[in-house]
Scaffold this active site. Structure first.
Site, PDB file in Angstrom:
ATOM      1  N   SER A  24      17.898  34.686 -31.419  1.00 48.30           N
ATOM      2  CA  SER A  24      17.439  33.668 -30.390  1.00 48.30           C
ATOM      3  C   SER A  24      18.477  33.096 -29.746  1.00 48.30           C
ATOM      4  O   SER A  24      19.732  32.797 -30.258  1.00 48.30           O
ATOM      5  CB  SER A  24      16.483  32.756 -30.806  1.00 48.30           C
ATOM      6  OG  SER A  24      15.438  33.228 -31.621  1.00 48.30           O
TER       7      SER A  24
ATOM      8  N   TYR B 234      14.856  35.937 -20.192  1.00 50.25           N
ATOM      9  CA  TYR B 234      15.123  36.676 -18.951  1.00 50.25           C
ATOM     10  C   TYR B 234      15.844  38.098 -19.108  1.00 50.25           C
ATOM     11  O   TYR B 234      16.829  38.016 -19.596  1.00 50.25           O
ATOM     12  CB  TYR B 234      16.002  36.014 -17.931  1.00 50.25           C
ATOM     13  CG  TYR B 234      16.171  36.518 -16.491  1.00 50.25           C
ATOM     14  CD1 TYR B 234      15.262  37.086 -15.797  1.00 50.25           C
ATOM     15  CD2 TYR B 234      17.706  36.946 -16.334  1.00 50.25           C
ATOM     16  CE1 TYR B 234      15.422  37.724 -14.458  1.00 50.25           C
ATOM     17  CE2 TYR B 234      17.973  37.677 -15.286  1.00 50.25           C
ATOM     18  CZ  TYR B 234      16.916  38.160 -14.509  1.00 50.25           C
ATOM     19  OH  TYR B 234      17.047  38.971 -13.362  1.00 50.25           O
TER      20      TYR B 234
ATOM     21  N   LYS C 243      12.963  41.690 -14.767  1.00 52.05           N
ATOM     22  CA  LYS C 243      12.969  42.273 -13.252  1.00 52.05           C
ATOM     23  C   LYS C 243      13.939  43.674 -13.428  1.00 52.05           C
ATOM     24  O   LYS C 243      14.810  43.629 -14.259  1.00 52.05           O
ATOM     25  CB  LYS C 243      14.074  40.952 -12.483  1.00 52.05           C
ATOM     26  CG  LYS C 243      14.089  41.681 -11.122  1.00 52.05           C
ATOM     27  CD  LYS C 243      15.611  41.273 -10.640  1.00 52.05           C
ATOM     28  CE  LYS C 243      16.578  42.491 -10.842  1.00 52.05           C
ATOM     29  NZ  LYS C 243      17.766  42.080 -10.269  1.00 52.05           N
TER      30      LYS C 243
ATOM     31  N   ARG D 178      -3.851  33.227  18.466  1.00 58.05           N
ATOM     32  CA  ARG D 178      -4.850  32.376  17.835  1.00 58.05           C
ATOM     33  C   ARG D 178      -4.200  32.159  16.291  1.00 58.05           C
ATOM     34  O   ARG D 178      -4.727  31.364  15.447  1.00 58.05           O
ATOM     35  CB  ARG D 178      -6.656  32.451  17.634  1.00 58.05           C
ATOM     36  CG  ARG D 178      -7.109  31.932  19.179  1.00 58.05           C
ATOM     37  CD  ARG D 178      -8.410  32.621  19.121  1.00 58.05           C
ATOM     38  NE  ARG D 178      -8.343  33.927  19.578  1.00 58.05           N
ATOM     39  CZ  ARG D 178      -9.414  34.720  19.817  1.00 58.05           C
ATOM     40  NH1 ARG D 178     -10.588  34.097  19.590  1.00 58.05           N
ATOM     41  NH2 ARG D 178      -9.530  36.141  20.188  1.00 58.05           N
TER      42      ARG D 178
ATOM     43  N   GLY E 272      -5.595  42.881  28.105  1.00 57.63           N
ATOM     44  CA  GLY E 272      -7.037  42.838  27.732  1.00 57.63           C
ATOM     45  C   GLY E 272      -7.658  44.400  27.060  1.00 57.63           C
ATOM     46  O   GLY E 272      -6.764  45.144  27.266  1.00 57.63           O
ATOM     47  N   THR E 273      -8.899  44.156  26.574  1.00 55.45           N
ATOM     48  CA  THR E 273      -9.198  45.462  25.666  1.00 55.45           C
ATOM     49  C   THR E 273      -9.534  46.555  26.636  1.00 55.45           C
ATOM     50  O   THR E 273      -9.370  47.653  26.288  1.00 55.45           O
ATOM     51  CB  THR E 273     -10.397  44.905  25.080  1.00 55.45           C
ATOM     52  OG1 THR E 273     -11.360  44.273  25.919  1.00 55.45           O
ATOM     53  CG2 THR E 273     -10.026  43.974  23.768  1.00 55.45           C
TER      54      THR E 273
ATOM     55  N   GLY F  99     -17.736  37.360  21.815  1.00 53.48           N
ATOM     56  CA  GLY F  99     -18.503  37.982  22.908  1.00 53.48           C
ATOM     57  C   GLY F  99     -20.185  37.871  22.527  1.00 53.48           C
ATOM     58  O   GLY F  99     -20.514  38.369  21.591  1.00 53.48           O
TER      59      GLY F  99
HETATM   60  C1  UD1 Z   1     -13.302  40.965  21.690  1.00 51.04           C
HETATM   61  C2  UD1 Z   1     -14.475  41.147  22.278  1.00 51.04           C
HETATM   62  C3  UD1 Z   1     -15.640  40.202  21.738  1.00 51.04           C
HETATM   63  C4  UD1 Z   1     -15.793  40.515  20.590  1.00 51.04           C
HETATM   64  C5  UD1 Z   1     -14.778  40.588  19.680  1.00 51.04           C
HETATM   65  C6  UD1 Z   1     -15.049  41.031  18.182  1.00 51.04           C
HETATM   66  C7  UD1 Z   1     -13.435  41.850  24.608  1.00 51.04           C
HETATM   67  C8  UD1 Z   1     -13.166  41.504  25.752  1.00 51.04           C
HETATM   68  N1  UD1 Z   1     -14.110  40.863  23.876  1.00 51.04           N
HETATM   69  O1  UD1 Z   1     -12.704  39.649  21.618  1.00 51.04           O
HETATM   70  O2  UD1 Z   1     -16.632  40.762  22.954  1.00 51.04           O
HETATM   71  O3  UD1 Z   1     -16.820  39.713  20.282  1.00 51.04           O
HETATM   72  O4  UD1 Z   1     -13.663  41.137  19.983  1.00 51.04           O
HETATM   73  O5  UD1 Z   1     -14.110  40.551  17.269  1.00 51.04           O
HETATM   74  O6  UD1 Z   1     -13.013  42.971  24.102  1.00 51.04           O
HETATM   75  N2  UD1 Z   1      -6.226  43.887  22.060  1.00 51.04           N
HETATM   76  C9  UD1 Z   1      -5.323  45.137  22.912  1.00 51.04           C
HETATM   77  N3  UD1 Z   1      -4.752  44.737  24.091  1.00 51.04           N
HETATM   78  C10 UD1 Z   1      -5.209  43.632  24.853  1.00 51.04           C
HETATM   79  C11 UD1 Z   1      -5.702  42.767  24.125  1.00 51.04           C
HETATM   80  C12 UD1 Z   1      -6.557  42.895  22.974  1.00 51.04           C
HETATM   81  O7  UD1 Z   1      -5.063  46.130  22.293  1.00 51.04           O
HETATM   82  O8  UD1 Z   1      -4.518  43.453  25.778  1.00 51.04           O
HETATM   83  C13 UD1 Z   1      -6.589  44.449  20.912  1.00 51.04           C
HETATM   84  C14 UD1 Z   1      -6.071  43.338  20.060  1.00 51.04           C
HETATM   85  O9  UD1 Z   1      -4.982  43.652  19.145  1.00 51.04           O
HETATM   86  C15 UD1 Z   1      -7.290  43.015  19.122  1.00 51.04           C
HETATM   87  C16 UD1 Z   1      -8.463  43.826  19.762  1.00 51.04           C
HETATM   88  O10 UD1 Z   1      -8.094  44.267  20.873  1.00 51.04           O
HETATM   89  O11 UD1 Z   1      -7.090  44.046  17.824  1.00 51.04           O
HETATM   90  C17 UD1 Z   1      -9.412  42.553  20.076  1.00 51.04           C
HETATM   91  O12 UD1 Z   1      -8.716  41.577  20.731  1.00 51.04           O
HETATM   92  P1  UD1 Z   1      -8.770  39.938  20.628  1.00 51.04           P
HETATM   93  O13 UD1 Z   1      -8.144  39.304  21.566  1.00 51.04           O
HETATM   94  O14 UD1 Z   1      -9.278  39.635  19.359  1.00 51.04           O
HETATM   95  O15 UD1 Z   1     -10.277  40.165  21.368  1.00 51.04           O
HETATM   96  P2  UD1 Z   1     -11.600  39.155  21.153  1.00 51.04           P
HETATM   97  O16 UD1 Z   1     -11.223  37.782  21.937  1.00 51.04           O
HETATM   98  O17 UD1 Z   1     -11.816  38.501  19.412  1.00 51.04           O
HETATM   99 MG    MG Z   2     -10.470  39.393  17.988  1.00 47.66          MG
END
Ligand code: UD1
Ligand code: MG
Length: 433
Positions: free
Chosen positions: A381, A342, A328, A18, A84-85, A138
């Site tokens: 100057s 300068y 500089k 994003r 994913g997280t 979330g």
């Molecule tokens: C996440 C939460 C959401 C919460 C929001 C808060 C989950 C599934 N969702 O969503 O509930 O409201 O944060 O800001 O956790 N990351 C990894 N590996 C991955 C994906 C992400 O390390 O595979 C890291 C990203 O670099 C980031 C963080 O996890 O720093 C959160 O990821 P992001 O994609 O921003 O999650 P949100 O959609 O914001």
């Molecule tokens: Mg986020």
């Protein structure tokens, strides 16, 4: 709670699509430093066991953070098989039983804002806040004072989308809970990702207590877009400026002033409106006048501006720099350069006056060359000093002179301008008056 009682895991492996940028999200900067730098800095104040999970652009993330920190454990996420997280939490091994997990896109957290997570007796504590516009976060479903589950926006039903209590992205788990539930995560959701947030519903279903901790957006805002980035930067700017004003710096119209995180003030300083001071600049007992820009430079007992520009590696001491002067990579000590000059790759010593419109011609198209100006020199100057050039102490350069390389010795006057011709009545003949 002591530093060695808690481990912190920072999730920084995501793409951050994003942000619409080729750069990894956590490397985007706020107040001159990467988001991830800010979060690690705050984390280190409460923990000495910090793990950062990386994957997307992992080489640059590790390289960049290693410039600041040498005690971070980096773990690489298998983001192909386990995106994913939740996937990010596989293969994590922490030193302590208590583990605080932080999203890497929350640069505004402070050590104080994390204390609440360490105090509770619940099995899990997670951050929530209430937002008028919960878009992107979330949704947190709370019942009987316990968090039951978290629904990601993309998986939420119409009624769940109405929930304005959201997950801020900080969780205090025990190592035991993580070891038990992370391997059980599934990716049967809209994004086909392993969600860390699903640990909550699984643990709750097994009867564990999941306490919501109400936090504020000012510290826990998640950065997902460049608009978020700008909002977070403004919040951090206000903190930085408030901190320096409380430390004795005068700022006029502070909302128009920009100060990087690495800037340091000492003694009594005044910063007028519209100034931008960046990098690791150090301002000591000085007055920075309106709309000046100072980058990675040191200014001591001096006044600069209005509308002056100090570029990196400038060192200004006991000096007056006036309007439209650009400096500089130069050192000026006890100098006056009041207007329209300068000065680049130069050293200028005490008692020297640089007249209006003086230019050090430091670049020959291929290389940069040095200009050395001694004590008590008067540079008239509109003079050009074509480097490499040395003006010894007690030298005079006549106005409008071009000094072509070499050395002007003490006591000498250099004049290169053509002799003035005066033609009587020329004006009247020319215009036939
Ligand atoms: C996440 C939460 C959401 C919460 C929001 C808060 C989950 C599934 N969702 O969503 O509930 O409201 O944060 O800001 O956790 N990351 C990894 N590996 C991955 C994906 C992400 O390390 O595979 C890291 C990203 O670099 C980031 C963080 O996890 O720093 C959160 O990821 P992001 O994609 O921003 O999650 P949100 O959609 O914001
Ligand atoms: Mg986020």
């Amino acid at each position: 709670m002591h530093k060695n009682q808690i481990s912190i895991v920072i999730l920084a492996a995501g793409k951050g699509s994003r942000m619409k940028s080729a750069k990894a999200k956590v490397l985007h900067t706020i107040c001159g430093k990467e988001m991830l730098y800010h979060i690690i800095k705050s984390s280190r104040m409460i923990s000495d066991d910090i793990t950062v999970v990386v994957a997307h652009q992992k080489e640059s993330v590790i390289k960049q953070m290693s410039l600041y920190f040498d005690d971070i454990n980096f773990v690489v996420q298998d983001d192909i098989n386990f995106p994913g997280t939740g996937g990010a939490m596989k293969n994590i091994c922490t030193k302590n039983e208590k583990v605080l997990v932080l999203n890497g896109d929350m640069p505004l957290i402070t050590p104080q804002s994390l204390y609440g997570f360490l105090k509770s007796d619940s099995d899990v504590v997670m951050s929530v806040f209430d937002l008028q516009n919960p878009d992107g976060y979330g949704r947190v479903i709370i019942d009987g004072g316990q968090v039951q589950r978290i629904v990601e926006q993309k998986d939420a039903s119409v009624s769940e989308l109405q929930v304005t209590t959201v997950n801020a992205g900080v969780y205090a788990f025990s190592k035991k809970i993580l070891d038990k539930y992370i391997p059980l995560l599934k990716n049967d959701n809209a994004q086909k990702e392993y969600y860390l947030t699903d640990v909550i519903s699984m643990a709750r279903a097994d009867g564990l207590s999941i306490a919501p901790l109400l936090v504020d957006e000012e510290h826990f805002k998640g950065i997902n877009s460049k608009l978020d980035l700008s909002v977070a930067e403004e919040i951090m700017q206000n903190r930085i400026k408030a901190n320096w004003m409380n430390g004795g710096v005068i700022m006029q119209l502070p909302s128009t002033i920009y100060i990087d995180e690495g800037v340091v003030f000492e003694g009594e300083c005044i910063v007028e409106n519209g100034c931008r001071i960046t990098g690791e600049s150090k301002i000591i007992n000085s007055h920075i006048k309106a709309h000046s820009v100072i980058e990675d430079s040191v200014v001591k007992n001096s006044d600069v501006g209005p509308l002056a520009h100090l570029r990196p590696a400038s060192n200004i001491e006991d000096t007056h720099i006036g309007n439209f002067v650009e400096i500089k990579k130069s050192s000026l000590k006890g100098v006056k350069a009041g207007h329209l000059s300068y000065i680049g790759d130069a050293t200028v010593d005490e008692g020297t006056n640089i007249g209006a419109g003086v230019i050090t011609c430091n670049y020959d198209g291929i290389n940069k060359h040095k200009t050395t100006i001694g004590k008590n020199v008067f540079v008239g100057s509109d003079s050009q000093l074509i480097a490499p050039v040395t003006l010894e102490d007690d030298v005079m350069i006549a106005a409008g002179t071009t000094v072509r390389s070499g050395k002007i010795l003490s006591g000498e006057l250099a004049v290169s301008s053509a002799k003035l011709r005066v033609i009587k009545d020329f004006y009247y003949k020319f215009f036939k008056k």
